[in-house]
Motif scaffolding. Structure first.
Motif, PDB file in Angstrom:
ATOM      1  N   SER A  71       0.841  -1.354   0.248  1.00 14.40           N
ATOM      2  CA  SER A  71       0.017   0.040   0.001  1.00 14.40           C
ATOM      3  C   SER A  71       0.794   1.371  -0.016  1.00 14.40           C
ATOM      4  N   ILE A  72       2.107   1.228   0.804  1.00 14.29           N
ATOM      5  CA  ILE A  72       2.830   2.465   0.918  1.00 14.29           C
ATOM      6  C   ILE A  72       3.428   2.602  -0.686  1.00 14.29           C
ATOM      7  N   ILE A  73       3.762   1.632  -1.323  1.00 11.75           N
ATOM      8  CA  ILE A  73       4.601   1.848  -2.632  1.00 11.75           C
ATOM      9  C   ILE A  73       3.392   1.965  -3.677  1.00 11.75           C
ATOM     10  N   THR A  74       2.377   1.492  -3.790  1.00 11.07           N
ATOM     11  CA  THR A  74       1.194   1.910  -4.749  1.00 11.07           C
ATOM     12  C   THR A  74       0.853   3.168  -4.457  1.00 11.07           C
ATOM     13  N   SER A  75       0.610   3.795  -3.205  1.00 11.43           N
ATOM     14  CA  SER A  75      -0.122   5.086  -2.809  1.00 11.43           C
ATOM     15  C   SER A  75       0.600   6.120  -3.210  1.00 11.43           C
TER      16      SER A  75
ATOM     17  N   VAL B 174      -5.867 -12.402  -1.008  1.00  9.76           N
ATOM     18  CA  VAL B 174      -6.158 -11.150  -0.018  1.00  9.76           C
ATOM     19  C   VAL B 174      -5.047 -10.029  -0.291  1.00  9.76           C
ATOM     20  N   ILE B 175      -3.961 -10.332  -0.287  1.00 10.09           N
ATOM     21  CA  ILE B 175      -2.816  -9.517  -0.269  1.00 10.09           C
ATOM     22  C   ILE B 175      -2.763  -8.798  -1.546  1.00 10.09           C
ATOM     23  N   ILE B 176      -2.935  -9.387  -2.545  1.00 10.58           N
ATOM     24  CA  ILE B 176      -2.909  -8.604  -3.886  1.00 10.58           C
ATOM     25  C   ILE B 176      -3.965  -7.950  -4.335  1.00 10.58           C
ATOM     26  N   ILE B 177      -5.063  -8.353  -3.969  1.00  8.10           N
ATOM     27  CA  ILE B 177      -6.373  -7.512  -4.083  1.00  8.10           C
ATOM     28  C   ILE B 177      -6.424  -6.392  -3.341  1.00  8.10           C
ATOM     29  N   ARG B 178      -5.915  -6.232  -2.106  1.00  8.91           N
ATOM     30  CA  ARG B 178      -5.929  -5.125  -1.218  1.00  8.91           C
ATOM     31  C   ARG B 178      -5.033  -4.180  -1.656  1.00  8.91           C
ATOM     32  N   VAL B 179      -3.699  -4.604  -2.261  1.00  6.59           N
ATOM     33  CA  VAL B 179      -2.711  -3.830  -2.384  1.00  6.59           C
ATOM     34  C   VAL B 179      -3.001  -3.114  -3.867  1.00  6.59           C
TER      35      VAL B 179
END
Length: 281
Positions: free
Chosen positions: A85-89, A143-148
């Protein structure tokens, strides 16, 4: 009379804030106190204070829910969601804030408009079908891939506000030294985002640690991969009664301790990350 006019607005503010504080903290206080009650007392008593503090609820909940395994699963899932999330956001916010390309304002506007659209559980089935196609429908990696890759719009909005407070002259100086667009992000901009990283990290941690529906569906056929929240909810059916609320509330109380600890340590950076863009931008 003039003193009364000055004091009265302050009094109203303090009263309002005090009422809001009580309303906000009451569920947490009730949860903690109810975790010390017996199941029958939770169902029959109207008092929030237990007649007798039963500490055995916590030891029983720890054993029944296999807290070691579920806690590790939650830490594992939460860690990768936070990093992703930090990287993508921050990357998306940097591209939208610093990048120059056609349709940028339109893309940003359309992206922000999704803040007002809540699909809820209606998106669960399509997500599960996509995960099945990639073979990740029965693990936490789904779950991780969908959330990220789902990218939280609120986090991008906060990141955009923070980046506006960073002078553009830094980018210009880096370009003169031969830095490319993404090298400026990684070597120059990203190290300046510590308060923002703490803010996004805390928001991601709270969302991932408390996530129930998606992890529950993705680990339904593989309970050993379930995160802590899913394991805690299952405690309701572990006792002799139809619903063992004392076990579930004790487990929930244990589960909120990491969130409180993380917030205490990151609170200063969290507030700075939220307010920096509003003050400087």
């Amino acid at each position: 009379m003039e003193k009364l006019k000055k004091v009265l607005p302050k009094s109203i503010r303090y009263i309002f804030l005090s009422v809001a504080l009580v309303i906000t903290l009451f569920p947490l206080i009730y949860l903690i106190l109810a975790s010390f009650k017996s199941n029958s007392e939770i169902l029959t008593s109207s008092s929030i204070f237990p007649k007798k503090f039963i500490f055995d609820n916590f030891s029983q909940a720890w054993k029944l829910a296999n807290f070691k395994l579920y806690t590790w699963n939650s830490i594992y899932m939460t860690f990768f969601i936070i990093i992703g999330s930090i990287i993508t956001s921050t990357t998306l916010a940097y591209v939208l804030n610093r990048g120059r390309f056609r349709g940028k304002k339109f893309i940003y506007g359309m992206f922000l408009s999704t803040m007002f659209i809540s699909l809820g559980t209606s998106s669960l089935f399509p997500q599960l079908q996509i995960a099945k196609a990639f073979g990740i429908s029965n693990s936490l990696w789904g779950v991780i891939i969908i959330r990220v890759l789902g990218i939280n719009v609120t986090q991008v909005f906060v990141a955009m506000s923070f980046m506006k407070s960073i002078p553009y002259e830094i980018d210009e100086a880096a370009k003169i030294d031969g830095c490319g667009f993404f090298r400026i992000y990684w070597n120059i901009i990203f190290p300046l985002l510590k308060p923002l990283i703490a803010t996004i990290g805390l928001l991601s941690f709270r969302a991932a640690w408390n996530d129930y529906m998606l992890p529950m569906v993705f680990t339904l056929s593989n309970p050993q991969k379930s995160p802590l929240v899913v394991g805690i909810v299952s405690l309701k059916n572990t006792g002799e009664a139809a619903s063992s609320w004392n076990m579930m509330l004790a487990g929930t109380t244990i589960a909120i301790v990491p969130m409180i600890i993380v917030y205490i340590f990151l609170n200063r950076y969290f507030i700075e990350g939220l307010t920096s863009g509003a003050v400087k931008g």
